[in-house]
Design an enzyme around this catalytic site. Structure first.
Site, PDB file in Angstrom:
ATOM      1  N   LYS A 142     -18.213  11.191 -65.687  1.00 54.79           N
ATOM      2  CA  LYS A 142     -17.132  11.831 -64.933  1.00 54.79           C
ATOM      3  C   LYS A 142     -16.707  13.150 -65.582  1.00 54.79           C
ATOM      4  CE  LYS A 142     -13.946   9.229 -63.006  1.00 54.79           C
ATOM      5  NZ  LYS A 142     -12.739   8.382 -62.822  1.00 54.79           N
TER       6      LYS A 142
ATOM      7  N   GLY B 139      -8.977  26.695 -72.449  1.00 53.00           N
ATOM      8  CA  GLY B 139      -9.256  27.622 -73.539  1.00 53.00           C
ATOM      9  C   GLY B 139     -10.274  28.666 -73.105  1.00 53.00           C
ATOM     10  N   PHE B 140     -11.486  28.208 -72.824  1.00 52.81           N
ATOM     11  CA  PHE B 140     -12.557  29.040 -72.261  1.00 52.81           C
ATOM     12  C   PHE B 140     -12.985  30.172 -73.179  1.00 52.81           C
ATOM     13  CE2 PHE B 140      -9.769  27.760 -68.591  1.00 52.81           C
ATOM     14  CZ  PHE B 140     -10.535  26.675 -68.198  1.00 52.81           C
TER      15      PHE B 140
ATOM     16  N   GLU C 150     -20.296  24.923 -70.895  1.00 55.46           N
ATOM     17  CA  GLU C 150     -20.554  26.287 -70.438  1.00 55.46           C
ATOM     18  C   GLU C 150     -21.737  26.378 -69.491  1.00 55.46           C
ATOM     19  OE1 GLU C 150     -20.827  28.008 -74.401  1.00 55.46           O
ATOM     20  OE2 GLU C 150     -18.806  28.810 -74.167  1.00 55.46           O
TER      21      GLU C 150
HETATM   22 MO1  MOS Z   1     -16.343  29.802 -76.113  1.00 53.54          MO
HETATM   23  S1  MOS Z   1     -16.372  31.197 -74.695  1.00 53.54           S
HETATM   24  O1  MOS Z   1     -17.703  30.082 -77.039  1.00 53.54           O
HETATM   25  O2  MOS Z   1     -14.943  29.188 -76.618  1.00 53.54           O
END
Ligand code: MOS
Length: 748
Positions: free
Chosen positions: A639, A248-249, A711
């Site tokens: 992991k 997704g990112f 993140e």
């Molecule tokens: Mo994110 S880049 O806050 O899904």
């Protein structure tokens, strides 16, 4: 300074009696994924054979669609419909919101003839096969009227976004003017694209007036509400699922035309419809991280105390979709300095839509300040770690708020010797290894921590199976797995007795995945729900004359090893539930952030160390080693958490060395629009990357004491690589990515 002692928070997760919290448990859905039996949205089996859609993107960057001649396409094999601005079924007005408390407004497709950006979907073909749909799309004759437009990012045309005034503390200009040691440099980062392995895709079908839609999205409520508003139906009529997601990112925090077109076409044709974007289409049709230009000014005393700190970031966004990349935000809390200036400016362009991408703000912003700190350290004759140690704040440097757990200093101090940082020669270009000049660099990592409200339901069946259900998503991060761990530890059952069901709008709502808030927000709700279930079962047992736990006391009843137990009496969960509630016991629970949650400045921290080789003849740069140390509260799964931060670090290597979209300013298009032209690191580019976590519990963050890791790994990573490049060869490139041509130009 943060303490590393375990706070005595009395809940089953923090007690961690079975040791499942933190354990390197394999992925819950791993066997399904490696066997190809975890269906992604496009692969979902439909009740009757599906029809395939093909989206057509605009071939101009700004203007309007004058006409669409669909005659040849409609006559082609298998074609069922062709839609454009001239004949798409009626939808709600753009931005309309009928259902109360909705998380999205209507976003109709093809609702006008405007082309706002290159590649914007302007037409749609549905046919019996994907091949026929694609072939017919090629037969469409679309006439455009192009209009003058602004495609070039010129920071001089920037304006301050409304409500986003500069943040000032003290007298930056005065202090900077007087500072004995100064730096004033400007850094630039390009447009970057998410490039999820799975492009956006949707499968939809109707049964009567009820819509079932499988899509690839980071949240459940957002696209469900968007469809309800756009199609003007009650949201209960939209059953939206997003059960397995190939990345997704941030790019799948929005929904795109595939969602609405699949639903509309399925309704129109009375058949299931599948629609996916291609890899190439994704570059324009989905959001991207905007380019930035960042001016950094640092003033320091001769012994390396910052007296003045400024980071001013200018970014671009789409003409009609305001989005500010808050690249300067992190600089408000990372280092102490009495006089400070940070702010954001925006240039609106006729480009595809800019939006959040992994580590929005920090990921781009740290590519400037963390290099500027490296440059300042050299001017001061100080080690870059030492410069950071000298500017470690005791409290938030702007708000004065206390920090929750903050182990930036510990991360740097712990990782530096492990990496062999003392072997770094501070003078650039001194270390040789065959054809390579070798250098080391480091940077700090910081990323904000957030908690959002969430709910969940939990059920015990007569066989003792515990099922957790939540409208949460797993975008590849490990959500299924960590929710299983939290559930098992809370209910005192083995992991193999836990079933996790997420990604379904029929389940209790959770915020989804984004902003690295997913595990904390969803996990806190699961813990809370487990506590409700424990209470419920304890009361049932204590009130049941047939139970060995009859008479309680309820407050002393415990859950462990699959047993419900008090004093020396116990029975299995299965025995209790099968006797008293053979259909199972189900409860709902919720968690909301504590009222004073934001009284503390909360972030996750880390330190990156990188070693690169630079070939002075070709300008080639190779990563040789990279180590990251992170402190992000309690770690739920060693992991999956390590996988998250190393993935982020690798992305940082790409941001430093290879990634970036060039705009063709004649057409408003992105020149590189596939993975042959948009270069992300591959296995051969990533030699020896390792990461680990410091022991930490952040009891100010949430009842689990955890913070996000999704993140954190990218934040600062690219700067560590850039600093290593400089140390290797003495060339400072402030215009990312650092490609060989720029190294050669710098060598002169
Ligand atoms: Mo994110 S880049 O806050 O899904």
């Amino acid at each position: 300074m943060a303490s590393v002692t375990d706070y005595a928070i009395p809940n089953p997760v923090t007690r961690n009696r079975a040791g499942l919290i933190g354990k390197a448990v394999n992925r819950y859905e791993g066997p399904l994924k490696v066997c190809g039996t975890a269906p992604f949205a496009f692969e979902i089996e439909t009740p009757t054979p599906a029809v395939y859609g093909w989206i057509v993107g605009a071939e101009i960057g700004h203007g309007r669609v004058v006409s669409v001649d669909a005659a040849a396409a409609l006559a082609a094999d298998g074609v069922l419909l062709v839609w454009s601005a001239f004949n798409t079924p009626a939808q709600a007005e753009r931005g309309a919101k009928v259902n109360p408390h909705g998380q999205a407004a209507a976003r109709p497709v093809f609702d006008d003839d405007r082309v706002r950006f290159f590649g914007q979907p302007v037409a749609f073909v549905a046919a019996d096969t994907l091949e026929n749909a694609r072939a017919a799309a090629g037969l469409l004759v679309i006439d455009y009227q192009a209009e003058p437009a602004d495609y070039a990012f010129d920071p001089a045309k920037a304006e301050t976004p409304p409500g986003d005034e500069d943040s000032r503390v003290g007298d930056f200009e005065g202090a900077f003017a007087e500072a004995p040691v100064k730096l004033d440099e400007t850094y630039a980062t390009p447009i970057q694209n998410h490039c999820q392995m799975e492009p956006c895709a949707t499968t939809a079908w109707w049964e009567g007036d009820e819509l079932t839609v499988h899509t690839s999205n980071q949240s459940i409520k957002g696209p469900q509400h968007l469809l309800a508003e756009t199609l003007q139906i009650h949201r209960e009529k939209v059953h939206l699922l997003s059960r397995y997601i190939g990345g997704g990112f941030g790019g799948k925090g929005s929904a795109y035309e595939d969602l609405t077109l699949a639903a509309l076409a399925a309704r129109d044709l009375g058949r299931p419809v599948k629609v996916a974007f291609t890899r190439q289409q994704m570059f324009h049709a989905s959001i991207h991280r905007p380019a930035t230009v960042q001016r950094v000014r640092l003033g320091a005393t001769k012994d390396g105390r910052l007296t003045a700190l400024a980071l001013e970031a200018t970014t671009h966004c789409a003409r009609d979709e305001a989005f500010t990349e808050h690249a300067a935000g992190f600089a408000r809390s990372l280092y102490a300095a009495p006089n400070r200036l940070t702010g954001h400016k925006l240039v609106r362009l006729d480009l595809p839509i800019a939006g959040p991408m992994r580590g929005p703000g920090e990921a781009a912003g740290m590519l400037s300040l963390e290099c500027a700190m490296d440059e300042l350290a050299e001017r001061l004759g100080l080690d870059p770690v030492e410069l950071r140690l000298r500017n470690e704040p005791d409290e938030h440097p702007e708000s004065g708020a206390p920090f929750s757990a903050r182990q930036l200093v510990e991360c740097m101090n712990d990782a530096a010797p492990r990496f062999g940082w003392s072997r770094r020669n501070p003078k650039p270009g001194q270390v040789r290894d065959g054809r390579w000049r070798v250098g080391m660099g480091m940077a700090a990592a910081i990323r904000g921590n957030f908690l959002l409200p969430a709910k969940a339901s939990m059920r015990v069946d007569a066989d003792g199976t515990v099922t957790i259900r939540q409208g949460m998503t797993d975008i590849g991060t490990g959500t299924y797995t960590i929710l299983a761990q939290v559930t098992a530890e809370t209910m005192g059952v083995p992991l193999d007795r836990v079933v996790v069901e997420i990604g379904d709008s029929g389940f209790a709502p959770a915020p989804g995945s984004g902003g690295q808030f997913g595990a904390a927000s969803a996990g806190s709700a699961v813990l809370a729900t487990g506590m409700v279930l424990r209470q419920t079962l304890a009361r049932m047992a204590a009130a049941d004359p047939a139970s060995p736990l009859s008479g309680g006391p309820v407050e002393a009843i415990d859950f462990r090893d699959g047993l419900i137990t008090v004093e020396n009496r116990s029975e299995t969960l299965a025995a209790l539930v099968s006797r008293l509630a053979p259909a199972g016991v189900e409860v709902e629970g919720a968690s909301t952030p504590a009222a004073d949650a934001r009284a503390y400045a909360q972030h996750a921290y880390g330190a990156h160390f990188a070693e690169v080789g630079v070939d002075l003849v070709t300008g080639e740069i190779r990563l040789r080693r990279m180590l990251g140390a992170f402190a992000a509260g309690r770690i739920l799964n060693a992991k999956t958490a390590r996988s998250q931060v190393t993935g982020g670090m690798i992305w940082g290597v790409g941001a430093a060395l290879t990634e970036g979209n060039k705009i063709d300013t004649r057409y408003g298009s992105l020149v590189n629009q596939d993975l042959g032209g948009y270069l992300v690191p591959s296995h051969a580019d990533i030699a020896d990357v390792d990461a680990y976590f410091l022991l930490e519990v952040d009891d100010k963050a949430n009842p689990l004491g955890i913070k996000g890791v999704g993140e954190l790994g990218i934040c600062g990573a690219g700067a560590a690589v850039a600093n290593a490049v400089y140390n290797a060869c003495g060339v400072r490139v402030r215009d990312y990515p650092i490609t060989p041509d720029k190294i050669l130009a710098g060598l002169g």
